[in-house]
Scaffold this active site. Structure first.
Site, short mmCIF file in Angstrom:
data_model
loop_
_atom_site.label_atom_id
_atom_site.label_comp_id
_atom_site.label_asym_id
_atom_site.label_seq_id
_atom_site.Cartn_x
_atom_site.Cartn_y
_atom_site.Cartn_z
N ARG A 176 4.64 -25.59 -43.89
CA ARG A 176 4.39 -24.48 -44.82
C ARG A 176 6.10 -23.24 -43.78
NH1 ARG A 176 2.46 -19.62 -40.55
NH2 ARG A 176 2.81 -17.89 -42.32
N HIS A 228 8.40 -13.68 -42.89
CA HIS A 228 7.82 -13.69 -41.29
C HIS A 228 9.04 -13.50 -40.14
CE1 HIS A 228 5.79 -16.86 -38.85
NE2 HIS A 228 6.48 -16.21 -38.18
N GLU A 245 1.64 -12.06 -40.33
CA GLU A 245 0.84 -11.56 -38.43
C GLU A 245 1.20 -10.49 -39.20
OE1 GLU A 245 2.01 -13.74 -35.51
OE2 GLU A 245 0.91 -15.57 -35.68
N ASN A 303 -4.14 -17.70 -37.75
CA ASN A 303 -3.11 -18.80 -37.12
C ASN A 303 -4.25 -18.12 -35.45
OD1 ASN A 303 -0.67 -18.24 -38.76
ND2 ASN A 303 -0.20 -17.16 -38.03
N TYR A 356 -4.54 -19.19 -31.74
CA TYR A 356 -4.08 -19.90 -30.82
C TYR A 356 -4.28 -19.13 -29.02
CZ TYR A 356 0.77 -20.14 -32.86
OH TYR A 356 1.73 -20.45 -33.48
N GLU A 364 -1.49 -21.79 -38.84
CA GLU A 364 -0.40 -22.10 -37.07
C GLU A 364 -1.52 -22.93 -36.18
OE1 GLU A 364 2.15 -18.74 -35.95
OE2 GLU A 364 3.65 -18.63 -38.44
C1 FCB Z 1 2.96 -16.74 -33.58
C2 FCB Z 1 4.43 -16.54 -35.48
C3 FCB Z 1 5.07 -17.59 -35.13
C4 FCB Z 1 5.59 -18.19 -33.86
C5 FCB Z 1 3.90 -18.44 -33.21
C6 FCB Z 1 3.67 -19.50 -31.56
O1 FCB Z 1 2.55 -15.49 -33.57
O2 FCB Z 1 3.75 -16.35 -36.36
O3 FCB Z 1 6.08 -17.54 -35.29
O4 FCB Z 1 6.18 -17.77 -32.70
O5 FCB Z 1 3.45 -17.58 -32.97
#
Ligand code: FCB
Length: 447
Positions: A74, A118, A163, A288, A290, A348
């Site tokens: 990607r 992006h 995002e 995405n 985290y 992500e």
């Molecule tokens: C996300 C972004 C990516 C990167 C990660 C850690 O928010 O999409 O570009 O910075 O975080």
């Protein structure tokens, strides 16, 4: 049980974070170029001028991806390479870079997934008001169509926006990302402009495209810090603010009512007619993931009144983000239940950790291996519960330019020595190759 046949195993990057050479071959500057070159905006004054030098090294990088066993990659397209002024006549050299990249990927049997936006808006468009210009949806659709014409024969998955929440909140509310504005008035209007731009690009795609198109959103479950009714309400507010702001309009044609409470007099009061045309514009969703939020009611928190409470007893990454793998399954199941089980890719997932000295010639990033393993198990769990999960992309292939943190945060499966541009796969790259090889069968023992 292995993951389904055809499941995509990828890694992700974005243009400004890895390419370098931002003005090469006639490219127009982006808002991130300008922002990074403004003193005080990025840690250490770092910029994307060189980054991973991927613009010049892409061919070797694709060979490296093949060695890691990736079945998908990607990447994002820098709008200003293709249209230096943001609109008008395409720059053949900019288009050519992405053509060559896609050809190189296909030659290695790696499936490209392309993101159109992006975060690197052409600076020339920001000078005309950026997303707030009433023409922005049209600008984006024209750019998108240029890319569909050039690459849709070879790119099976497109993402319009990466995002949008971060574009809005970090770029226009908190001012930590380009263009660095802090405006409660602008924020919901930029959000709406982004949704309209997404819909306009998808509508262009419906006439010329032959594959699938969606967008990538950042999601994180929000848990109340206590059983107190105020904290429960704060968590619900933050959940609406982060997770439902874009998805409710896209799937249900309505903004969450909580936004009116959050933005007060600055909420534009959109009607159903303003949101018409949004449902039906997502063939698949990019997620995405985290971390999660644990929140308490806090009147001083602007503007959501829901402050994050650090979970000191839990592990955190170098970003100080709590490691919370169960949240990935939780959010995927929430999407399934609330939005009718759309096809989903984890576009992500990953973690920053500080480097440890090499052992036996390999960078030992055991914490990242553990992070990936636990999140893959959570993804597997979601699949078992019927989530229509089609692929997983690790963030990131490389250590790269981490926005306002510059090069101080390393997310890569592959280490980059920014002085020499030497790439060294970390232990996590070897782990991931093993997982891919076994088609995700038992990521517990994938090493
Ligand atoms: C996300 C972004 C990516 C990167 C990660 C850690 O928010 O999409 O570009 O910075 O975080």
């Amino acid at each position: 049980m292995p993951f389904p046949e055809g499941f995509l195993w990828g890694a992700a990057t974005s243009a400004y974070q890895v390419e370098g050479s931002p003005l090469a071959d006639g490219a127009g500057a982006s808002i991130w170029h300008d922002f990074a070159h403004t003193p005080g905006r990025v840690a250490n004054g770092d910029t994307g001028d060189v980054a991973c030098d991927h613009y010049r090294r892409y061919a070797d990088d694709v060979v490296l991806m093949a060695r890691l066993g990736l079945s998908a990659y990607r990447f994002s397209i820098a709008w200003g390479r293709v249209l230096p002024e943001g609109t008008g006549k395409p720059n053949p050299k900019g288009l050519d870079f992405y053509r060559r990249l896609v050809d190189a990927l296909l030659a290695q049997g790696i499936e490209p997934m392309a993101t159109l936006y992006h975060w690197d808006l052409p600076a020339a468009l920001q000078a005309r008001g950026g997303w707030l210009n009433p023409d922005s949806a049209g600008w984006f659709a024209d750019y998108a169509r240029t890319m569909f014409d050039a690459l849709d024969d070879r790119v099976p998955h497109w993402l319009t926006l990466n995002e949008p929440w971060v574009v809005t909140v970090a770029g226009h509310l908190q001012g930590e990302h380009a263009p660095g504005h802090r405006s409660l008035y602008e924020t919901p209007r930029v959000a709406h402009a982004l949704l309209r731009a997404h819909a306009a690009a998808v509508s262009a795609y419906r006439t010329v495209g032959r594959h699938r198109i969606g967008l990538a959103v950042n999601l994180e479950p929000q848990h109340p810090a206590s059983g107190d009714a105020k904290d429960l309400a704060a968590a619900a507010r933050r959940h609406a603010f982060i997770n439902r702001w874009y998805l409710d309009p896209l799937f249900h044609g309505a903004y969450p009512p909580e936004l009116e409470d959050i933005f007060g007099a600055d909420w534009p009061g959109y009607t159903a007619a303003d949101l018409a045309g949004l449902p039906g514009t997502v063939d698949f969703l990019g997620v995405n993931y985290y971390s999660r939020g644990v929140v308490r009611d806090d009147p001083a928190d602007w503007p959501v009144r829901a402050a994050r409470v650090r979970q000191d007893d839990r592990p955190h990454t170098a970003m100080d983000w709590e490691i919370y793998p169960a949240g990935l399954a939780e959010i995927l199941l929430w999407i399934k239940g609330r939005y009718g089980n759309p096809p989903v890719f984890i576009t992500e997932n990953g973690a920053a950790f500080d480097d440890l000295p090499p052992e036996n010639g390999e960078l030992q990033d055991a914490q990242r291996v553990d992070y990936l393993r636990r999140h893959l198990l959570a993804a597997r769990h979601a699949l078992d519960q019927g989530v229509d999960l089609r692929g997983y992309f690790a963030w990131s292939l490389f250590d790269n330019f981490e926005w306002a943190y510059g090069y101080t945060k390393r997310f890569g499966l592959v280490h980059v020595d920014f002085a020499t541009q030497r790439r060294t796969p970390k232990q996590s790259a070897r782990f991931y190759r093993g997982v891919i090889h076994a088609r995700g069968d038992n990521p517990d023992s994938g090493e």
